[in-house]
Design a protein around this motif. Structure first.
Motif, short mmCIF file in Angstrom:
data_model
loop_
_atom_site.label_atom_id
_atom_site.label_comp_id
_atom_site.label_asym_id
_atom_site.label_seq_id
_atom_site.Cartn_x
_atom_site.Cartn_y
_atom_site.Cartn_z
N LEU A 1 7.45 37.04 30.94
CA LEU A 1 8.13 38.33 30.76
C LEU A 1 9.61 38.13 30.48
O LEU A 1 10.18 38.72 29.54
N VAL A 2 10.25 37.29 31.28
CA VAL A 2 11.69 37.08 31.15
C VAL A 2 12.02 36.30 29.88
O VAL A 2 13.03 36.57 29.23
N GLN A 3 11.16 35.36 29.51
CA GLN A 3 11.40 34.59 28.29
C GLN A 3 11.42 35.51 27.07
O GLN A 3 12.31 35.42 26.22
N TYR A 4 10.45 36.41 27.00
CA TYR A 4 10.43 37.38 25.90
C TYR A 4 11.65 38.30 25.98
O TYR A 4 12.27 38.62 24.95
N ALA A 5 12.00 38.72 27.18
CA ALA A 5 13.14 39.63 27.36
C ALA A 5 14.44 38.99 26.87
O ALA A 5 15.25 39.65 26.21
N ILE A 6 14.64 37.72 27.18
CA ILE A 6 15.87 37.02 26.75
C ILE A 6 15.92 36.91 25.23
O ILE A 6 16.95 37.20 24.61
N ILE A 7 14.81 36.49 24.63
CA ILE A 7 14.78 36.33 23.17
C ILE A 7 15.01 37.67 22.48
O ILE A 7 15.77 37.78 21.51
N TRP A 8 14.36 38.73 22.99
CA TRP A 8 14.52 40.04 22.37
C TRP A 8 15.94 40.57 22.58
O TRP A 8 16.48 41.23 21.69
N TYR A 9 16.53 40.29 23.73
CA TYR A 9 17.90 40.73 23.98
C TYR A 9 18.85 40.07 22.98
O TYR A 9 19.73 40.72 22.40
N ILE A 10 18.68 38.76 22.76
CA ILE A 10 19.51 38.05 21.78
C ILE A 10 19.30 38.62 20.39
O ILE A 10 20.26 38.84 19.63
N THR A 11 18.04 38.88 20.04
CA THR A 11 17.73 39.41 18.71
C THR A 11 18.36 40.78 18.50
O THR A 11 19.00 41.04 17.46
N LEU A 12 18.19 41.68 19.47
CA LEU A 12 18.69 43.05 19.31
C LEU A 12 20.21 43.12 19.42
O LEU A 12 20.85 43.97 18.78
N THR A 13 20.80 42.25 20.23
CA THR A 13 22.24 42.29 20.45
C THR A 13 23.01 41.68 19.28
O THR A 13 24.04 42.21 18.86
N THR A 14 22.51 40.56 18.75
CA THR A 14 23.25 39.84 17.70
C THR A 14 22.74 40.17 16.29
O THR A 14 23.51 40.06 15.34
N THR A 15 21.46 40.54 16.18
CA THR A 15 20.80 40.73 14.88
C THR A 15 21.10 39.56 13.94
O THR A 15 21.28 39.73 12.74
N SER A 16 21.17 38.37 14.51
CA SER A 16 21.53 37.17 13.76
C SER A 16 20.39 36.17 13.77
O SER A 16 19.92 35.75 14.83
N GLY A 17 19.96 35.78 12.58
CA GLY A 17 18.93 34.76 12.47
C GLY A 17 19.41 33.42 13.00
O GLY A 17 18.64 32.65 13.58
N PHE A 18 20.72 33.15 12.82
CA PHE A 18 21.29 31.89 13.31
C PHE A 18 21.23 31.83 14.83
O PHE A 18 20.87 30.80 15.41
N MET A 19 21.58 32.94 15.48
CA MET A 19 21.54 32.98 16.94
C MET A 19 20.11 32.83 17.45
O MET A 19 19.86 32.17 18.47
N LEU A 20 19.17 33.43 16.72
CA LEU A 20 17.77 33.32 17.12
C LEU A 20 17.28 31.88 16.96
O LEU A 20 16.50 31.39 17.78
N THR A 21 17.78 31.20 15.92
CA THR A 21 17.43 29.80 15.72
C THR A 21 17.95 28.94 16.87
O THR A 21 17.25 28.06 17.39
N PHE B 1 -1.10 36.90 26.10
CA PHE B 1 -1.59 38.09 25.40
C PHE B 1 -0.88 39.36 25.86
O PHE B 1 -0.47 40.18 25.04
N ILE B 2 -0.71 39.50 27.18
CA ILE B 2 -0.16 40.76 27.69
C ILE B 2 1.37 40.73 27.85
O ILE B 2 1.99 41.79 27.91
N SER B 3 1.96 39.54 27.92
CA SER B 3 3.40 39.46 28.22
C SER B 3 4.29 40.20 27.23
O SER B 3 5.22 40.91 27.64
N PRO B 4 4.08 40.06 25.90
CA PRO B 4 4.97 40.77 24.97
C PRO B 4 4.96 42.27 25.18
O PRO B 4 6.02 42.91 25.20
#
Length: 396
Positions: A28-48, A153-156
């Motif tokens: 749950l937290v792993q997805y939350a961190i990745i999504w927070y970075i994605t939504l906050t930065t909207t940067s493909g580089f940061m996601l990489t 399966f259910i975490s996302p």
């Protein structure tokens, strides 16, 4: 020992429950961190960067983690890694509560969490045969695989739902709570150590060297690792490029990408239950090779699927083959490798898999911008079938 034999079902049930609770919170937290970075930065580089931070430490630490797992109490190693992950996650939550929301803090936490996983995963695989009688290893490993797949399966969906209701810092605390529960359950388990320390003065480097020498002197383990690396490289288009194919060929809607991920995870959960109930062929490698051949054929099917629903059906079936492929390998290693080497060998397996998939992407990723992903799936699927055929001849 007699009491241990009688109580093994209770012990493994509590052990798997502890790991399930801990893994659920971590996912749950792993997805939350990745999504927070994605939504906050909207940067493909940061996601990489976040992907690299969550990936490389596992490879780097696994080599040494195997030695530690074979030298120290495996139960304590699992509790230690879980505790470290929970502690850094708690510190991140406190930082966010106080208003310090720097992205680099998330990267550091991802690095540490990944390193902890690099210790915990091989430790779990090494500990299972200390609890479970050999004749029940396939069933228990199948159940464990099914639990892991179901959580994936259910975490996302659960993580997305939680983030829509509470803040990221509150979400981080979920992992702390689940880790505490998991550690508490582990603490109550009495698991005797079957690992004898041959040399108390052996250094970590010497332990790593001993692990490589063990593989070198064991032709079966060597061939198994080479087989696993070859298959992991060849299935990388199915593992990473199918979202690109879905977007290009069927439509870029988010629900399609979500459906693609969920059907695979659902299939993997079913596959774990199937291999647990069936236990496979008497020759473990025959089961793995059958799953390998089916995976290759289904990859070809993905490449020629005319409709999205057909694609989803094939993706579900591919998910089923994964536990049937992986579980017999785990059981073979648990059965054939000396208990004192389990940690190092499972770490080498983790390193092999973790390195092979990126190598495959280095090969197939650039090709996806030149040719259709469908063509890559057909060619690589055919190669997987060929590997299965060659391997079958060697074990027959």
């Amino acid at each position: 020992m007699i009491n241990d034999k009688k109580n093994w079902k209770k012990k493994i049930s509590l052990f798997l429950t502890a790991q399930m609770i801990s893994l659920f919170g971590s996912s749950l937290v792993q997805y939350a961190i990745i999504w927070y970075i994605t939504l906050t930065t909207t940067s493909g580089f940061m996601l990489t960067i976040s992907t690299v931070c969550g990936f490389l430490p596992q490879i780097a630490i696994s080599l040494f983690a195997g030695v530690w797992i074979d030298q120290y109490d495996r139960k304590k190693m699992i509790m230690f890694s879980d505790g470290i992950i929970a502690m850094v996650t708690l510190l991140l939550a406190v930082s966010f509560f106080l208003g310090y929301r720097e992205i680099w803090l998330l990267f550091i936490v991802l690095l540490i969490r990944s390193a902890g996983t690099g210790i915990q995963t091989p430790a779990v695989n090494a500990l299972i045969p200390q609890i479970v009688p050999q004749e029940n290893l396939m069933k228990v490993n199948g159940v464990n695989s099914s639990i892991t797949s179901f959580i994936m399966f259910i975490s996302p969906a659960v993580s997305g739902g939680i983030l829509s209701v509470i803040t990221i810092e509150a979400t981080l605390l979920i992992d702390v709570i689940t880790a505490f529960i998991g550690i508490f359950i582990m603490f109550t388990l009495n698991i005797p150590s079957f690992v004898k320390k041959k040399d108390e003065k052996q250094t970590t480097v010497q332990g790593v060297k001993e692990g490589f020498l063990y593989v070198k002197d064991n032709p079966f383990i060597k061939r198994l690792l080479l087989f696993l690396i070859a298959v992991m490289i060849l299935i990388s288009p199915a593992a990473f490029l199918t979202p690109l194919m879905v977007s290009r060929s069927f439509g870029p809607e988010i629900w399609r990408l979500t459906a693609s991920e969920m059907t695979f995870s659902a299939g993997a959960a079913v596959g774990g239950l199937l291999i647990s109930a069936w236990s496979g062929f008497r020759n473990r490698m025959h089961t793995t090779i059958l799953a390998c051949a089916l995976y290759g054929g289904l990859m070809i099917g993905l490449g020629i699927a005319p409709l999205f629903l057909v694609y989803l059906g094939l993706n579900f079936l591919i998910g089923i083959t994964m536990p049937i492929f992986n579980t017999p390998i785990n059981v073979l290693l648990q059965e054939k490798v000396n208990s004192s080497m389990h940690g190092r060998i499972f770490s080498l397996v983790q390193i092999s898999s973790s390195c092979a998939l990126p190598i495959g992407m280095m090969i197939f990723g650039p090709l996806a911008d030149i040719v259709q992903v469908e063509s890559l799936l057909i060619v690589s699927g055919g190669c997987v079938l060929l590997v299965a055929l060659i391997s079958q001849r060697h074990v027959s």
